[in-house]
Design a protein around this motif. Structure first.
Motif, PDB file in Angstrom:
ATOM      1  N   GLU A  16      -7.443   8.380  -7.127  1.00  0.00           N
ATOM      2  CA  GLU A  16      -7.481   8.332  -5.532  1.00  0.00           C
ATOM      3  C   GLU A  16      -8.416   7.053  -5.048  1.00  0.00           C
ATOM      4  OE1 GLU A  16      -8.398  11.865  -3.523  1.00  0.00           O
ATOM      5  OE2 GLU A  16      -8.039  12.993  -5.415  1.00  0.00           O
ATOM      6  N   TYR A  28      -0.112   8.769   4.932  1.00  0.00           N
ATOM      7  CA  TYR A  28      -0.333   7.728   3.542  1.00  0.00           C
ATOM      8  C   TYR A  28       0.700   8.245   2.827  1.00  0.00           C
ATOM      9  CZ  TYR A  28      -2.644   6.051  -0.370  1.00  0.00           C
ATOM     10  OH  TYR A  28      -3.055   5.178  -1.620  1.00  0.00           O
ATOM     11  N   LEU A  30       3.215   8.508  -0.522  1.00  0.00           N
ATOM     12  CA  LEU A  30       3.255   8.436  -2.057  1.00  0.00           C
ATOM     13  C   LEU A  30       4.464   8.523  -2.560  1.00  0.00           C
ATOM     14  CD1 LEU A  30       0.088  10.597  -2.530  1.00  0.00           C
ATOM     15  CD2 LEU A  30       0.232   7.973  -2.881  1.00  0.00           C
ATOM     16  N   HIS A  40       1.397   5.918  -9.169  1.00  0.00           N
ATOM     17  CA  HIS A  40       2.292   6.259  -8.426  1.00  0.00           C
ATOM     18  C   HIS A  40       2.271   4.809  -7.266  1.00  0.00           C
ATOM     19  CE1 HIS A  40      -2.113   7.008  -6.856  1.00  0.00           C
ATOM     20  NE2 HIS A  40      -1.648   6.533  -5.943  1.00  0.00           N
ATOM     21  N   TYR A  42       2.383   3.498  -3.225  1.00  0.00           N
ATOM     22  CA  TYR A  42       1.744   3.880  -1.805  1.00  0.00           C
ATOM     23  C   TYR A  42       2.148   3.094  -0.801  1.00  0.00           C
ATOM     24  CZ  TYR A  42      -2.166   1.006  -3.060  1.00  0.00           C
ATOM     25  OH  TYR A  42      -3.114   0.011  -3.464  1.00  0.00           O
ATOM     26  N   LEU A 274      -1.043  12.995   3.936  1.00  0.00           N
ATOM     27  CA  LEU A 274      -0.253  12.630   2.845  1.00  0.00           C
ATOM     28  C   LEU A 274       1.076  12.985   3.059  1.00  0.00           C
ATOM     29  CD1 LEU A 274      -2.618  13.732   0.108  1.00  0.00           C
ATOM     30  CD2 LEU A 274      -2.430  11.340   0.952  1.00  0.00           C
TER      31      LEU A 274
END
Length: 277
Positions: A16, A28, A30, A40, A42, A274
């Motif tokens: 993170e 944000y 993902l 991942h 982003y 998220l």
């Protein structure tokens, strides 16, 4: 040297960068990767009012694309060793590729040790990838950028790693960083000096530094869990001698205490912010 595959587990660490999420203008986004070399992808826009976006140690290499139409830029960023300015500009949209902890991308023309705590313009360390990177920078859609990155770089995602390093990385991730160097010696069958040399060559970090970073990342992951435990229990779970040691270490590596982080995450509505694709 052999190519090591760092397999994922259900309890794998999800690296993170909390300040990226907290300073996002809206969502944000993902997208998880199917390849074990990448944690991942982003995508986010830095809020206009964001004064400073920090990068914390995460043990990962990021390829960060600043998709600004006037001054597009792409950087290869190694894991920091301490909290530092991420040099992200307010109002700019960023697309990023976060590699799994300990993985060194094979398409980068730079040593792992040179990348740690540094960032390079991608055209300096990816000399044959200018056209691909420029195409990614010009593409407005997140999913299309992911597809382009996979199209151009999927065959060179993971640099060769020694069996000793691969075993040590796997063990440190599985144990949430809570392993001593002598335990890693016993696990790998290599002496401390040899293991340190191989590990640093392959990842750019020492086993001790990597374990310290992973332990803090594990704490961040646990603070997002649906059922939170007390800071005392979390400290013991992660192998800290006491709660005070855990609080000091967390603040050093994240720049705020666990309580401050939880409050900031709640105020920012972290779960809603998220966006999983």
């Amino acid at each position: 040297m052999s190519t090591a595959v760092l397999t994922r587990h259900a309890d794998a660490i999800c690296p993170e960068q909390p300040w990226f999420v907290l300073n996002a203008a809206r969502h944000y986004a993902l997208i998880a990767s199917r390849h074990p070399a990448i944690s991942h992808f982003y995508n986010f826009e830095v809020a206009p009012e964001a004064a400073l976006t920090l990068a914390i140690p995460d043990g990962c290499v990021d390829i960060v694309f600043d998709c600004d139409s006037a001054k597009p830029l792409a950087r290869a960023c190694g894991s920091t060793l301490s909290v530092r300015n991420a040099a992200l500009l307010a109002g700019h949209r960023y697309f990023g590729v976060r590699f799994a902890p300990g993985v060194m991308p094979d398409f980068l023309d730079v040593m792992a040790e040179e990348l740690t705590d540094h960032a390079f313009n991608v055209f300096e360390v990816m000399p044959d990838a200018r056209a691909a990177c420029e195409q990614i920078l010009r593409t407005p859609q997140f999913c299309q950028q992911v597809a382009l990155f996979n199209q151009h770089f999927s065959t060179r995602l993971m640099r060769r790693m020694s069996p000793a390093t691969a075993a040590a990385v796997r063990a440190l991730l599985q144990q949430q960083g809570n392993l001593r160097v002598d335990q890693l010696e016993a696990l790998t069958g290599y002496t401390c000096r040899t293991l340190q040399r191989l590990f640093r060559h392959d990842t750019g970090l020492t086993p001790k530094a990597f374990g310290r970073i992973i332990r803090c990342q594990a704490a961040l992951n646990r603070l997002h869990a649906p059922v939170r435990c007390s800071f005392t229990d979390l400290a013991l779970e992660l192998g800290f001698s006491d709660q005070s040691h855990f609080l000091r270490e967390f603040k050093t590596l994240v720049s705020m205490t666990p309580l401050e982080f939880c409050r900031r995450a709640t105020d920012a509505d972290w779960a809603t912010r998220l966006s999983m694709h």
